[in-house]
Design a protein around this motif. Sequence first.
Motif, PDB file in Angstrom:
ATOM      1  N   ALA A  25       0.836  -1.200   0.000  1.00 41.34           N
ATOM      2  CA  ALA A  25       0.000   0.000   0.000  1.00 41.34           C
ATOM      3  C   ALA A  25       0.875   1.256   0.000  1.00 41.34           C
ATOM      4  O   ALA A  25       0.591   2.218  -0.729  1.00 41.34           O
ATOM      5  CB  ALA A  25      -0.946  -0.012   1.195  1.00 41.34           C
ATOM      6  N   CYS A  26       1.951   1.256   0.783  1.00 36.91           N
ATOM      7  CA  CYS A  26       2.863   2.407   0.838  1.00 36.91           C
ATOM      8  C   CYS A  26       3.576   2.610  -0.499  1.00 36.91           C
ATOM      9  O   CYS A  26       3.722   3.753  -0.964  1.00 36.91           O
ATOM     10  CB  CYS A  26       3.883   2.227   1.954  1.00 36.91           C
ATOM     11  SG  CYS A  26       3.209   2.481   3.608  1.00 36.91           S
ATOM     12  N   ILE A  27       4.034   1.546  -1.108  1.00 35.25           N
ATOM     13  CA  ILE A  27       4.706   1.646  -2.413  1.00 35.25           C
ATOM     14  C   ILE A  27       3.763   2.271  -3.434  1.00 35.25           C
ATOM     15  O   ILE A  27       4.147   3.159  -4.199  1.00 35.25           O
ATOM     16  CB  ILE A  27       5.208   0.264  -2.869  1.00 35.25           C
ATOM     17  CG1 ILE A  27       6.403  -0.162  -2.021  1.00 35.25           C
ATOM     18  CG2 ILE A  27       5.568   0.278  -4.357  1.00 35.25           C
ATOM     19  CD1 ILE A  27       6.823  -1.615  -2.217  1.00 35.25           C
ATOM     20  N   ILE A 105      -8.678  -4.536   3.766  1.00 36.19           N
ATOM     21  CA  ILE A 105      -8.143  -3.788   2.633  1.00 36.19           C
ATOM     22  C   ILE A 105      -7.325  -2.660   3.259  1.00 36.19           C
ATOM     23  O   ILE A 105      -7.854  -1.848   4.014  1.00 36.19           O
ATOM     24  CB  ILE A 105      -9.268  -3.218   1.755  1.00 36.19           C
ATOM     25  CG1 ILE A 105     -10.118  -4.354   1.184  1.00 36.19           C
ATOM     26  CG2 ILE A 105      -8.687  -2.344   0.642  1.00 36.19           C
ATOM     27  CD1 ILE A 105     -11.420  -3.881   0.557  1.00 36.19           C
ATOM     28  N   ILE A 106      -6.016  -2.642   2.970  1.00 39.81           N
ATOM     29  CA  ILE A 106      -5.084  -1.710   3.608  1.00 39.81           C
ATOM     30  C   ILE A 106      -4.872  -0.493   2.703  1.00 39.81           C
ATOM     31  O   ILE A 106      -4.524  -0.643   1.533  1.00 39.81           O
ATOM     32  CB  ILE A 106      -3.721  -2.384   3.872  1.00 39.81           C
ATOM     33  CG1 ILE A 106      -3.884  -3.677   4.678  1.00 39.81           C
ATOM     34  CG2 ILE A 106      -2.741  -1.417   4.528  1.00 39.81           C
ATOM     35  CD1 ILE A 106      -4.343  -3.483   6.092  1.00 39.81           C
ATOM     36  N   MET A 107      -5.069   0.719   3.268  1.00 39.97           N
ATOM     37  CA  MET A 107      -4.890   1.960   2.505  1.00 39.97           C
ATOM     38  C   MET A 107      -3.832   2.830   3.167  1.00 39.97           C
ATOM     39  O   MET A 107      -3.803   2.951   4.390  1.00 39.97           O
ATOM     40  CB  MET A 107      -6.215   2.702   2.413  1.00 39.97           C
ATOM     41  CG  MET A 107      -7.232   1.958   1.557  1.00 39.97           C
ATOM     42  SD  MET A 107      -8.866   2.661   1.696  1.00 39.97           S
ATOM     43  CE  MET A 107      -9.677   1.356   2.633  1.00 39.97           C
ATOM     44  N   ALA A 108      -2.965   3.406   2.336  1.00 34.71           N
ATOM     45  CA  ALA A 108      -1.881   4.258   2.812  1.00 34.71           C
ATOM     46  C   ALA A 108      -1.946   5.613   2.118  1.00 34.71           C
ATOM     47  O   ALA A 108      -2.422   5.731   0.990  1.00 34.71           O
ATOM     48  CB  ALA A 108      -0.530   3.607   2.524  1.00 34.71           C
ATOM     49  N   VAL A 109      -1.442   6.637   2.802  1.00 31.86           N
ATOM     50  CA  VAL A 109      -1.284   7.964   2.213  1.00 31.86           C
ATOM     51  C   VAL A 109       0.179   8.370   2.318  1.00 31.86           C
ATOM     52  O   VAL A 109       0.884   7.960   3.246  1.00 31.86           O
ATOM     53  CB  VAL A 109      -2.186   9.023   2.892  1.00 31.86           C
ATOM     54  CG1 VAL A 109      -3.642   8.751   2.607  1.00 31.86           C
ATOM     55  CG2 VAL A 109      -1.944   9.090   4.377  1.00 31.86           C
ATOM     56  N   ALA A 110       0.630   9.139   1.337  1.00 27.71           N
ATOM     57  CA  ALA A 110       2.025   9.579   1.309  1.00 27.71           C
ATOM     58  C   ALA A 110       2.086  11.081   1.098  1.00 27.71           C
ATOM     59  O   ALA A 110       1.300  11.645   0.323  1.00 27.71           O
ATOM     60  CB  ALA A 110       2.778   8.878   0.183  1.00 27.71           C
TER      61      ALA A 110
END
Length: 118
Positions: A25-27, A105-110
């Motif tokens: 998710a981070c990528i 479901i894994i969500m990431a923000v950058a």
Amino acid sequence: MGEYKRFVMEFGFGVDSHGQDPTNACIKAVKDAISRVYIIGLLEINIKDFKIDALLGVPYPESVDINRLTEAFPIKKNLSIKVVKGGLIDYGAIMEEFNDKNTEIIMAVASITVSVEV
């Protein structure tokens, strides 16, 4: 050594729909952010140096593989990555053929900041 000034900031969002891998998710969040920025100015104007600061929010930040995440950046010079608890979890379905461990479901923000030395 000169002073660093923020030059550009960009933000991204990434989802690991299956597999429950916060690193994936981070990528995806990093690639989403950097896909909208073309920083030609780093080459064409008189910049002494630059640095990149990446801040990512994701569930289970302790599970993020920083080495894999670093590979998502095309430039690794003066790269600083910080991963904190954040992002979002939603729930879907278990699909064994996608190696799901559960319904998460894994969500990431950058947030990616490029600063230049002036």
